[in-house]
Design a protein around this motif. Structure first.
Motif, PDB file in Angstrom:
ATOM      1  N   GLU A   1       1.732  12.363 -14.283  1.00 20.48           N
ATOM      2  CA  GLU A   1       1.268  12.460 -13.095  1.00 20.48           C
ATOM      3  C   GLU A   1       1.941  13.152 -11.991  1.00 20.48           C
ATOM      4  OE1 GLU A   1       0.712   9.096 -10.353  1.00 20.48           O
ATOM      5  OE2 GLU A   1      -1.051   9.707  -9.886  1.00 20.48           O
TER       6      GLU A   1
ATOM      7  N   THR B   1       5.674   1.024 -10.441  1.00 20.74           N
ATOM      8  CA  THR B   1       5.836   0.108  -9.404  1.00 20.74           C
ATOM      9  C   THR B   1       4.870  -1.381  -9.399  1.00 20.74           C
ATOM     10  OG1 THR B   1       6.162   1.839  -7.735  1.00 20.74           O
ATOM     11  CG2 THR B   1       5.899  -0.385  -6.731  1.00 20.74           C
TER      12      THR B   1
ATOM     13  N   LYS C   1       2.618  -4.938   3.493  1.00 19.61           N
ATOM     14  CA  LYS C   1       3.671  -3.847   3.427  1.00 19.61           C
ATOM     15  C   LYS C   1       3.418  -2.461   3.224  1.00 19.61           C
ATOM     16  CE  LYS C   1       6.588  -2.065   1.320  1.00 19.61           C
ATOM     17  NZ  LYS C   1       6.932  -0.516   1.506  1.00 19.61           N
TER      18      LYS C   1
ATOM     19  N   GLU D   1       6.828   3.039   3.287  1.00 24.60           N
ATOM     20  CA  GLU D   1       7.855   3.201   4.090  1.00 24.60           C
ATOM     21  C   GLU D   1       7.587   4.583   4.702  1.00 24.60           C
ATOM     22  OE1 GLU D   1       8.003   2.408   1.100  1.00 24.60           O
ATOM     23  OE2 GLU D   1       9.381   3.509  -0.236  1.00 24.60           O
TER      24      GLU D   1
ATOM     25  N   SER E   1       0.712  -1.324   0.130  1.00 26.96           N
ATOM     26  CA  SER E   1       0.014  -0.102  -0.090  1.00 26.96           C
ATOM     27  C   SER E   1       0.804   1.434   0.074  1.00 26.96           C
ATOM     28  CB  SER E   1      -0.986   0.102   1.034  1.00 26.96           C
ATOM     29  OG  SER E   1      -0.372  -0.460   2.379  1.00 26.96           O
TER      30      SER E   1
ATOM     31  N   TRP F   1       1.244   5.754   0.716  1.00 26.60           N
ATOM     32  CA  TRP F   1       1.266   6.532   1.827  1.00 26.60           C
ATOM     33  C   TRP F   1       0.130   7.769   1.704  1.00 26.60           C
ATOM     34  CZ3 TRP F   1       1.543  11.107  -0.821  1.00 26.60           C
ATOM     35  CH2 TRP F   1       2.484  11.235  -2.090  1.00 26.60           C
TER      36      TRP F   1
ATOM     37  N   CYS G   1      -3.545   1.993  -9.747  1.00 30.84           N
ATOM     38  CA  CYS G   1      -2.280   2.872  -9.958  1.00 30.84           C
ATOM     39  C   CYS G   1      -2.629   4.338 -10.009  1.00 30.84           C
ATOM     40  CB  CYS G   1      -1.446   2.047 -11.290  1.00 30.84           C
ATOM     41  SG  CYS G   1      -0.980   0.344 -10.739  1.00 30.84           S
TER      42      CYS G   1
HETATM   43  N1  NAD Z   1      -5.636   3.754  -8.376  1.00 33.14           N
HETATM   44  C1  NAD Z   1      -5.791   4.164  -6.905  1.00 33.14           C
HETATM   45  O1  NAD Z   1      -6.653   3.674  -6.111  1.00 33.14           O
HETATM   46  C2  NAD Z   1      -4.673   4.682  -6.355  1.00 33.14           C
HETATM   47  C3  NAD Z   1      -4.825   5.298  -4.661  1.00 33.14           C
HETATM   48  C4  NAD Z   1      -3.659   5.835  -4.087  1.00 33.14           C
HETATM   49  C5  NAD Z   1      -2.403   6.179  -4.665  1.00 33.14           C
HETATM   50  N2  NAD Z   1      -2.283   5.599  -5.973  1.00 33.14           N
HETATM   51  C6  NAD Z   1      -1.118   5.985  -6.631  1.00 33.14           C
HETATM   52  O2  NAD Z   1       0.007   5.838  -5.678  1.00 33.14           O
HETATM   53  C7  NAD Z   1       1.206   6.571  -6.030  1.00 33.14           C
HETATM   54  C8  NAD Z   1       1.582   7.440  -4.967  1.00 33.14           C
HETATM   55  O3  NAD Z   1       1.912   6.467  -3.841  1.00 33.14           O
HETATM   56  P1  NAD Z   1       3.442   5.637  -3.467  1.00 33.14           P
HETATM   57  O4  NAD Z   1       4.620   6.913  -3.828  1.00 33.14           O
HETATM   58  O5  NAD Z   1       3.533   5.322  -2.170  1.00 33.14           O
HETATM   59  O6  NAD Z   1       3.497   4.639  -4.939  1.00 33.14           O
HETATM   60  P2  NAD Z   1       4.844   3.680  -4.858  1.00 33.14           P
HETATM   61  O7  NAD Z   1       4.331   2.842  -6.068  1.00 33.14           O
HETATM   62  O8  NAD Z   1       6.165   4.470  -4.880  1.00 33.14           O
HETATM   63  O9  NAD Z   1       4.833   2.614  -3.567  1.00 33.14           O
HETATM   64  C9  NAD Z   1       3.777   1.907  -3.127  1.00 33.14           C
HETATM   65  C10 NAD Z   1       4.022   0.907  -2.352  1.00 33.14           C
HETATM   66  O10 NAD Z   1       4.921  -0.065  -3.207  1.00 33.14           O
HETATM   67  C11 NAD Z   1       6.057  -0.406  -2.600  1.00 33.14           C
HETATM   68  N3  NAD Z   1       7.114  -0.663  -3.602  1.00 33.14           N
HETATM   69  C12 NAD Z   1       8.123   0.190  -4.366  1.00 33.14           C
HETATM   70  N4  NAD Z   1       8.474  -0.624  -5.218  1.00 33.14           N
HETATM   71  C13 NAD Z   1       8.115  -1.915  -5.143  1.00 33.14           C
HETATM   72  C14 NAD Z   1       8.826  -3.240  -5.390  1.00 33.14           C
HETATM   73  N5  NAD Z   1       9.626  -3.139  -6.549  1.00 33.14           N
HETATM   74  N6  NAD Z   1       8.150  -4.296  -5.082  1.00 33.14           N
HETATM   75  C15 NAD Z   1       7.094  -4.366  -4.274  1.00 33.14           C
HETATM   76  N7  NAD Z   1       7.003  -3.200  -3.556  1.00 33.14           N
HETATM   77  C16 NAD Z   1       7.441  -1.995  -4.079  1.00 33.14           C
HETATM   78  C17 NAD Z   1       6.487   0.728  -1.720  1.00 33.14           C
HETATM   79  O11 NAD Z   1       7.458   0.610  -0.839  1.00 33.14           O
HETATM   80  C18 NAD Z   1       4.941   1.203  -1.099  1.00 33.14           C
HETATM   81  O12 NAD Z   1       4.681   0.409  -0.170  1.00 33.14           O
HETATM   82  C19 NAD Z   1       0.413   7.645  -7.133  1.00 33.14           C
HETATM   83  O13 NAD Z   1       1.007   7.294  -8.280  1.00 33.14           O
HETATM   84  C20 NAD Z   1      -0.926   7.404  -7.030  1.00 33.14           C
HETATM   85  O14 NAD Z   1      -1.858   7.708  -8.196  1.00 33.14           O
HETATM   86  C21 NAD Z   1      -3.325   4.813  -6.710  1.00 33.14           C
END
Ligand code: NAD
Ligand code: 2VS
Length: 486
Positions: A390, A236, A178, A181, A152, A154, A255
């Motif tokens: 984005e 991601t 998970k 962070e 999930s 942040w 995403c």
């Molecule tokens: N569509 C939706 O419902 C929705 C909702 C909220 C946020 N978002 C998207 O989330 C993003 C913002 O959140 P963020 O910056 O935390 O996203 P992120 O993709 O950086 O991180 C999300 C999660 O993935 C983990 N992660 C990162 N790399 C990974 C890997 N290689 N393997 C496994 N886990 C990994 C991170 O530690 C974190 O827990 C924006 O793009 C936003 O649009 C989408």
């Protein structure tokens, strides 16, 4: 000082390696406390605990007993509301007024809604003819998928995590979460609630850490994980899909977005301004459903823009506990660097900065925090990177349009397809436009109005699959057809 440990098999545990990282509050960059970073050892222990719990007391509960237990979890979150609120606001810096209306209540509601949906969901049945004339009955039977990895983000930490943990547990699975962070606190606190409500050890587990070469990667590549549900950035999501391809494991992906707002001249302009303000600026613009591209029909363009600027000027930046504040910092200094990069890029790409565009002076106490000004641009080309990528910050570009056909084309001209908001008092037009939008969620004269029985998810690069209501059933259960020859 707080300390954030993993929650494995019903107990809080430190990392064997002793490795920790810092959790800082984005309001003033103060240290909240160390977070234990899971290595392969902790992730393996959590997944094995979840696997073992699948055949323990959890599996013996009837659906009604599970529902009762999850309702208790919801009630307990509400009883400990202030602790969840405090933890969420420290991690994210968001105003309490927002977290107390959105994040925490939805954290509780997510446990109730899905149990109820499940309880009322009928089973598929088909009677078929056979050559002997006696026929056969086909009956659908659902079983839990197994160990679900929940990854999930942040921005709405408790809300988005429980939106997955709620249905996963309601369907009888076990989970390893998970959390991001950046925001470990509320997920960690939920472990206590699970114990208080009698959820058997191993059903809900939490491991902390980062993505690549850390807890995220170790979890998504673990062979005993049966399915992975993810919310976060599209790039991601791609990495997680690659991990899930080994062993052909199922995925659910929510995403990124680059969501359009479409404002027709026949709208109720005050409603449209209020809704667009929320969709662009609530949670400091860090909502996946948020509007970063606003298209306004030319006759009301100037009026709409000036009303938006008036409203942005009224936003009150301040600490979470400041009752007057409705605008907090971004989640981290690192994310502020990213948003600021786009603010500078907008200038280079020729934007007119209507309001904002920089980093505010918050005074000595807060200047180390991740503050950024709410910003409106006009005048960018449709090809500008600021229009196509984005940003995930408190900003939007406002552009005039002349015809319905033109705006549908402009709004759909993006790799993403999560949500849109359409503002018009003409309901025939609203439906006509909504039906042509390439998105998973189309709001008319509203935004982020959520009925938890409905499908939630994105089109194009905004995601794969739908969760919410009965739709989550497809992902969280294995559907078996039992064919009974009569
Ligand atoms: N569509 C939706 O419902 C929705 C909702 C909220 C946020 N978002 C998207 O989330 C993003 C913002 O959140 P963020 O910056 O935390 O996203 P992120 O993709 O950086 O991180 C999300 C999660 O993935 C983990 N992660 C990162 N790399 C990974 C890997 N290689 N393997 C496994 N886990 C990994 C991170 O530690 C974190 O827990 C924006 O793009 C936003 O649009 C989408
Ligand atoms: O930032 C994204 C918000 C997502 C909201 C939900 O997943 C929801 O309302 O269930």
């Amino acid at each position: 000082m707080k300390e954030f440990k993993h929650f494995i098999n019903g107990e809080y545990v430190a990392s064997a390696s002793g490795k920790t990282f810092e959790n800082r509050c984005p309001v003033d960059n103060s240290l909240i406390g160390p977070v234990h970073e899971a290595g392969e050892v902790e992730v393996d222990a959590a997944v094995r605990a979840a696997k073992a719990a699948l055949s323990g007391p959890w599996s013996k509960l009837t659906q009604a007993q599970r529902t009762e237990m999850l309702n208790k979890v919801a009630d307990r979150i509400n009883e400990r509301f202030d602790e969840f609120l405090e933890a969420e606001c420290l991690d994210t810096g968001k105003p309490r007024s927002i977290a107390s209306h959105i994040d925490i209540p939805r954290g509780a509601a997510n446990f109730k809604a899905f149990s109820e949906t499940l309880a009322n969901h009928p089973t598929e049945g088909f009677r078929m003819d056979t050559p002997d004339g006696k026929g056969a009955l086909n009956v659908g039977h659902r079983t839990p998928k197994g160990v679900i990895a929940v990854i999930s983000p942040w921005n709405l930490p408790l809300l988005l995590m429980t939106f997955k943990v709620g249905p996963a547990l309601a369907c009888g699975n076990t989970v390893v979460v998970k959390p991001s962070e950046e925001t470990p606190a509320t997920t960690t606190l939920l472990g206590e609630v699970m114990n208080e409500c009698g959820v058997p050890a191993g059903v809900f587990n939490v491991v902390h850490g980062f993505g690549p070469n850390s807890a995220g990667e170790f979890l998504t590549t673990h062979p005993l994980v049966n399915a992975i549900t993810f919310t976060g950035e599209t790039r991601t999501g791609e990495a997680i899909m690659r991990a899930a391809s080994v062993g052909l494991r199922n995925i659910s992906m929510e995403c990124g977005g680059k969501n359009p707002g479409i404002v027709f001249a026949d709208c109720d302009i005050e409603k449209a301004v209020e809704g667009t303000m929320r969709s662009a600026f609530v949670n400091c613009g860090q909502v996946c459903l948020g509007t970063e591209r606003v298209y306004v029909e030319r006759p009301i363009f100037e009026k709409f823009l000036s009303r938006m600027k008036e409203e942005v000027a009224k936003l009150r930046l301040g600490r979470p506990e400041d009752k007057e504040a409705n605008f907090g910092p971004l989640v981290s200094l690192e994310h502020r660097d990213k948003v600021k990069y786009y603010y500078d890029l907008a200038r280079e790409e020729g934007a007119t900065i209507e309001i904002g565009g920089g980093i505010p002076d918050m005074g000595a106490e807060l200047n180390d925090g991740a503050w950024i000004e709410p910003t409106i641009w006009t005048g960018l080309s449709d090809e500008a990177r600021v229009i196509r990528e984005e940003i995930f910050g408190p900003c939007c570009h406002i552009r005039p349009f002349d015809t319905e056909e033109e705006v549908i084309k402009l709004a759909n001209d993006t790799d993403y397809g999560l949500a849109c908001a359409i503002w018009t008092e003409n309901s025939a037009r609203a439906v006509r436009v909504a039906e042509q939008m390439e998105v998973g969620l189309a709001w008319v004269n509203s935004w982020f109005l959520r009925d938890l029985r409905t499908a939630f998810g994105g089109a194009k690069q905004s995601g794969i699959g739908r969760e919410g209501g009965v739709h989550g059933l497809e992902f969280y259960t294995e559907l078996k057809n039992i064919c009974i020859k009569l």
